[in-house]
Design an enzyme around this catalytic site. Sequence first.
Site, PDB file in Angstrom:
ATOM      1  N   GLU A  97       0.981  -1.102   0.009  1.00 26.37           N
ATOM      2  CA  GLU A  97      -0.052   0.065   0.115  1.00 26.37           C
ATOM      3  C   GLU A  97       1.017   1.060   0.040  1.00 26.37           C
ATOM      4  OE1 GLU A  97      -3.351  -0.129  -0.196  1.00 26.37           O
ATOM      5  OE2 GLU A  97      -3.607  -2.357   0.245  1.00 26.37           O
ATOM      6  N   CYS A 148      -3.477   8.500   3.224  1.00 27.79           N
ATOM      7  CA  CYS A 148      -3.044   7.986   2.010  1.00 27.79           C
ATOM      8  C   CYS A 148      -4.485   8.180   0.934  1.00 27.79           C
ATOM      9  CB  CYS A 148      -2.746   6.414   2.133  1.00 27.79           C
ATOM     10  SG  CYS A 148      -3.861   5.625   2.900  1.00 27.79           S
TER      11      CYS A 148
HETATM   12  P1  NAP Z   1       8.033   5.045   4.989  1.00 24.98           P
HETATM   13  O1  NAP Z   1       9.083   5.897   5.229  1.00 24.98           O
HETATM   14  O2  NAP Z   1       8.231   4.339   3.747  1.00 24.98           O
HETATM   15  O3  NAP Z   1       7.978   3.782   6.031  1.00 24.98           O
HETATM   16  C1  NAP Z   1       7.230   2.949   6.281  1.00 24.98           C
HETATM   17  C2  NAP Z   1       7.691   1.793   6.799  1.00 24.98           C
HETATM   18  O4  NAP Z   1       8.620   1.201   6.287  1.00 24.98           O
HETATM   19  C3  NAP Z   1       8.133   2.412   8.411  1.00 24.98           C
HETATM   20  O5  NAP Z   1       7.634   1.303   9.410  1.00 24.98           O
HETATM   21  C4  NAP Z   1       9.628   2.354   8.109  1.00 24.98           C
HETATM   22  O6  NAP Z   1      10.162   2.174   9.537  1.00 24.98           O
HETATM   23  C5  NAP Z   1       9.694   1.065   7.366  1.00 24.98           C
HETATM   24  N1  NAP Z   1      11.243   1.242   6.435  1.00 24.98           N
HETATM   25  C6  NAP Z   1      11.838   2.199   6.345  1.00 24.98           C
HETATM   26  N2  NAP Z   1      12.972   1.754   5.607  1.00 24.98           N
HETATM   27  C7  NAP Z   1      12.716   0.367   5.614  1.00 24.98           C
HETATM   28  C8  NAP Z   1      13.632  -0.624   4.927  1.00 24.98           C
HETATM   29  N3  NAP Z   1      14.577  -0.439   4.179  1.00 24.98           N
HETATM   30  N4  NAP Z   1      13.276  -2.030   4.824  1.00 24.98           N
HETATM   31  C9  NAP Z   1      11.931  -2.009   5.682  1.00 24.98           C
HETATM   32  N5  NAP Z   1      11.209  -1.480   6.189  1.00 24.98           N
HETATM   33  C10 NAP Z   1      11.662  -0.111   5.947  1.00 24.98           C
HETATM   34  O7  NAP Z   1       6.726   5.718   4.940  1.00 24.98           O
HETATM   35  P2  NAP Z   1       5.959   6.741   5.905  1.00 24.98           P
HETATM   36  O8  NAP Z   1       6.643   7.945   5.894  1.00 24.98           O
HETATM   37  O9  NAP Z   1       5.974   6.064   7.310  1.00 24.98           O
HETATM   38  O10 NAP Z   1       4.614   6.720   5.450  1.00 24.98           O
HETATM   39  C11 NAP Z   1       4.183   7.695   4.529  1.00 24.98           C
HETATM   40  C12 NAP Z   1       3.614   7.255   3.253  1.00 24.98           C
HETATM   41  O11 NAP Z   1       2.903   6.136   3.368  1.00 24.98           O
HETATM   42  C13 NAP Z   1       2.858   8.110   2.435  1.00 24.98           C
HETATM   43  O12 NAP Z   1       3.451   8.014   1.132  1.00 24.98           O
HETATM   44  C14 NAP Z   1       1.586   7.772   2.248  1.00 24.98           C
HETATM   45  O13 NAP Z   1       0.798   7.878   1.223  1.00 24.98           O
HETATM   46  C15 NAP Z   1       1.631   6.150   2.534  1.00 24.98           C
HETATM   47  N6  NAP Z   1       0.530   5.350   3.292  1.00 24.98           N
HETATM   48  C16 NAP Z   1      -0.113   4.596   2.184  1.00 24.98           C
HETATM   49  C17 NAP Z   1      -1.256   3.944   2.859  1.00 24.98           C
HETATM   50  C18 NAP Z   1      -1.940   2.998   1.972  1.00 24.98           C
HETATM   51  O14 NAP Z   1      -2.877   2.154   2.607  1.00 24.98           O
HETATM   52  N7  NAP Z   1      -1.762   3.048   0.812  1.00 24.98           N
HETATM   53  C19 NAP Z   1      -1.548   4.243   4.310  1.00 24.98           C
HETATM   54  C20 NAP Z   1      -0.804   5.082   4.925  1.00 24.98           C
HETATM   55  C21 NAP Z   1       0.162   5.730   4.324  1.00 24.98           C
HETATM   56  P3  NAP Z   1      10.890   3.439  10.115  1.00 24.98           P
HETATM   57  O15 NAP Z   1       9.647   4.083  10.543  1.00 24.98           O
HETATM   58  O16 NAP Z   1      11.683   2.884  11.369  1.00 24.98           O
HETATM   59  O17 NAP Z   1      11.921   3.860   9.312  1.00 24.98           O
END
Ligand code: NAP
Length: 527
Positions: free
Chosen positions: A264, A303
């Site tokens: 997602e 999102c």
């Molecule tokens: P993110 O930076 O991609 O982080 C998401 C998750 O991935 C966090 O738990 C993060 O951990 C982890 N992560 C980071 N690097 C990783 C790696 N190399 N390997 C495995 N996991 C890793 O996203 P975010 O800033 O939290 O969220 C915002 C984004 O999410 C927005 O773009 C939004 O559109 C999207 N979103 C989508 C939905 C949907 O249902 N489509 C819902 C909500 C949000 P850490 O926090 O420890 O870095």
Amino acid sequence: MLAIMTSKTELLSNYVSGQWISGKGAGTALRDPVLGTELVRVDASGLDLAAAFAFARHKGGAALRALTYAQRAALLGAAVKVLQANRDSYYEISTANSGTVKNDTAVDVDGGIYTLGTYAKMGESLGDRHFMPEGEPARLAKDPLFQSQHMLTPTRGLALFINAFNFPSWGLWEKAAPALLSGVPVIVKPATTTAWLTQRMVQDVVDAGIFPAGAISVICGSSAGLMDQLEAFDVVSFTGSAETAAIIRSHPAVTKKSVRVNIEADSVNSALLMPNEAAGSDAIDLLVKEVAREMTVKSGQKCTAIRRIFVPEICYDAVAQALSARLTKTTVGNPRNETVRMGAVVNQEQLNSVRDGLAYLKAQTSVLHDGNTHALIDADASKACCVGPTLLGTRDAAGSDAADRIHNTEVFGPVATLVPYRNNDLNHALQLIRRGEGSLVASVYSSDPVALAQVVPELSDSHGRVHVISPDVAALQTGHGNVMPQSLHGGPGRAGGGEELGGLRALNFYHRRSAIQASTAVLSQLQ
Ligand code: NAP
């Protein structure tokens, strides 16, 4: 970047292998985005991940699979009661760590509990069985004795959830509910920034002794090494940015062991006003209300939030004025102040990202409502991660064609762009919408049910959900951005290509489908 702290705030424990275990490091500080104060710390260093995953997979999995769907549904129902009893503490954590006003906290906290409760009820209907036949048997030869019956069996692995910061409660339960109901143990790794609420909810459910040992684990802190633990029958469900999604997809667990993955990611969602709506029509009014709400709920950190608003050129000025008039009333600042309607974004990094995104979009748009005109209430602008709502616009239909950035940039904050299309040219609007390359949701507004029905298939190929608003459903409609457990959540293309929820469909991800070819005497025993 969050600072590594050496101060004495509580270090939250991880729950793995049936035990609460602290990380070995000093931890990463979680902060109040309005006051800037440190709240708690999280750390996952030094955990024996191999043992934790094996415990969940074997001990938790076996215990869950020994139960029937109805028994597991009852456990979800018991977890709902525990979460409801502790709801006040979740609101406090959310206000402090996510900077949300009460209504926005409800979307996450109550939305999560409601989703869990919905699966508890739906699960009852699956009864006392351990697997699910799918569809009808099909004969394989002239003689109907030998037939093929498809069957769904819970996967004999675990579900790893890697979650985004914006829904620490809902993001946990919307995934855990179908997984646990399916008989699959879960390990949740919340986004570090807001991990506290997820950790507390898991702690409450664990302390209540509802689920068997190993059924639910939480790891707070770095994601390092998590994907490396996955084995062939495990599944991973990721929510977050497209950049991190690409890392998950290319991990050897996925490319070599075929670990099933659901993504997602981000999405540039649309709202569409159909042609031929007269000035002041109910449909225009409904669009304006919905867009203003979507821009400001959770400070636009959803999102599913509306990012692009498509209107006929002739309506552009009227919609811009009506939206600006509504947005002006949005009071921004400290969520503890009762007069504040919109709190903070989650941290300084996110605030900078919103500002950068705005600057990027402004190069191809005009400002129709400026977020900088919103003075902060009860908050110090030098510390608080608060930002007023900003509406941008592309002036005319030619501008909408030329502005590529609005179609490929998700600014994860209270920002949207008004995009005019050529009058009476619905195809132009649809072409522009498709430049988003696949989204989670589009909403469409009109008083004409025939026109609405005709546009649905034009949108449904590129959207996981199409939210159709006519004046007759004004008081009933559930909201463009609200994800209901009964409806599919996810979207094709840049939205990640994932599918979650959608009632009992969500269980498919946690089951393996097999074709059982056997005599009708055997197949009848499987029913
Ligand atoms: P993110 O930076 O991609 O982080 C998401 C998750 O991935 C966090 O738990 C993060 O951990 C982890 N992560 C980071 N690097 C990783 C790696 N190399 N390997 C495995 N996991 C890793 O996203 P975010 O800033 O939290 O969220 C915002 C984004 O999410 C927005 O773009 C939004 O559109 C999207 N979103 C989508 C939905 C949907 O249902 N489509 C819902 C909500 C949000 P850490 O926090 O420890 O870095």
